[in-house]
Design an enzyme around this catalytic site. Structure first.
Site, mmCIF file in Angstrom:
data_model
loop_
_atom_site.group_PDB
_atom_site.id
_atom_site.type_symbol
_atom_site.label_atom_id
_atom_site.label_comp_id
_atom_site.label_asym_id
_atom_site.label_seq_id
_atom_site.Cartn_x
_atom_site.Cartn_y
_atom_site.Cartn_z
ATOM 1 N N HIS A 1 0.832 -1.213 0.000
ATOM 2 C CA HIS A 1 0.000 0.000 0.000
ATOM 3 C C HIS A 1 0.864 1.260 0.000
ATOM 4 C CE1 HIS A 1 -2.917 -2.854 2.058
ATOM 5 N NE2 HIS A 1 -3.633 -2.407 1.055
ATOM 6 N N GLY B 1 -3.086 -1.325 -7.138
ATOM 7 C CA GLY B 1 -2.017 -2.300 -7.299
ATOM 8 C C GLY B 1 -2.333 -3.298 -8.397
ATOM 9 N N ALA C 1 4.181 -5.498 -5.046
ATOM 10 C CA ALA C 1 5.235 -5.549 -4.029
ATOM 11 C C ALA C 1 5.295 -6.968 -3.483
ATOM 12 C CB ALA C 1 4.948 -4.554 -2.912
ATOM 13 N N LEU D 1 2.671 -9.177 -1.399
ATOM 14 C CA LEU D 1 2.200 -8.607 -0.142
ATOM 15 C C LEU D 1 0.678 -8.504 -0.164
ATOM 16 C CD1 LEU D 1 4.743 -5.722 0.556
ATOM 17 C CD2 LEU D 1 4.751 -8.048 1.437
#
Length: 279
Positions: free
Chosen positions: A37, A147, A176, A184
């Site tokens: 985030h 994302g 990520a 993640l």
């Protein structure tokens, strides 16, 4: 950083932020913020003058047997992280603000939402599209950042923004990952130590499959091997592993660019998703 929970106050704050022609980037989240985030927030800071982050655990995108009640919530921790990142405004409405009594309108992106996670989680993407449309109307950003981990969601939001003429640039941020490749996710917190170790099999199998397909391997055979590797690595089941057109999300039996390998799998009570570009 301002923390706002009232729509009228939000509109006044956004108007003030936009004075002098300043731009706003919105980062919608459900909280339980992690490094993924925060990478979106940093990207937002690079492309806009002000960053607005929303935190709202949206009940309409959870199914009846899903983890809405258990979804991790820690607004104080999240707010502290956002202050450190230089966020201008945190929009943190409650359910009554987002869905007042009598709310009966929803957004459906039928074609893109029917397969993959849409098939496994009926109604999920209607809930996502509806809440994101409301956030766009509430915050009125110039840019919104999502994302790439949920590639299907990103494709749906891009289509919705285009179809409904929101006039917002939708940007995707790279996934990520942990050192072992696991994407993640707030839901990683559900994993036991043993499950967390096993979870590395998921991105590992996808990486192997993506390379094989790009190198000319048979698509169906490669996808079957990837599913077997995920289950063999400790997962309980695989919802799907699919090769898809990166834009239309059409399933591909033969590789053609641009393509994306999409997958979802379950380990214990946790459902994980991931995807990789192919070629």
């Amino acid at each position: 950083m301002q923390i706002i929970r009232d729509i009228a106050m939000l509109h006044r704050a956004v108007t003030a932020l936009k004075q002098g022609g300043k731009s706003i980037a919105l980062v919608p989240t459900m909280g339980a913020l992690h490094a993924g985030h925060l990478s979106l927030v940093r990207m937002a800071k690079r492309v806009a003058d002000h960053v607005v982050v929303s935190i709202f655990v949206n009940p309409t995108q959870f199914g009846p047997n899903e983890d809405f009640a258990a979804y991790p919530r820690d607004e104080a921790r999240d707010a502290a992280l956002l202050v450190e990142e230089g966020t201008s405004l945190l929009w943190a409405p409650d359910v009554g603000t987002m869905y007042p009594g009598g709310h009966s309108t929803h957004v459906e992106v039928a074609e893109l939402g029917a397969d993959y996670c849409g098939a496994a989680r009926p109604g999920h993407f209607d809930g996502v599209a509806t809440v994101v449309a409301k956030l766009f109307n509430q915050v009125r950003p110039d840019i919104a950042i999502f994302g790439e981990k949920d590639w299907q969601q990103l494709a749906i939001i891009r289509r919705m923004a285009r179809d409904l003429d929101f006039g917002i640039d939708i940007l995707g941020a790279p996934i990520a990952r942990e050192a072992d490749g696991l994407a993640l996710s707030s839901r990683n917190a559900y994993l036991s130590a043993e499950q967390r170790t096993a979870a590395a099999a998921f991105p590992g199998a996808l990486k192997t499959a993506a390379k094989a397909i790009a190198d000319g391997a048979d698509v169906a055979e490669t996808l079957a091997r990837a599913e077997a590797a995920i289950v063999g690595g400790g997962f309980d089941s695989v919802d799907y592993v699919a090769l898809a057109d990166a834009d239309s999300l059409e399933r591909l039996a033969v590789f053609r660019a641009p393509a994306r390998l999409l997958a979802a799998a379950r380990i214990g009570r946790t459902r994980l998703i991931d995807n990789l570009p192919v070629g």
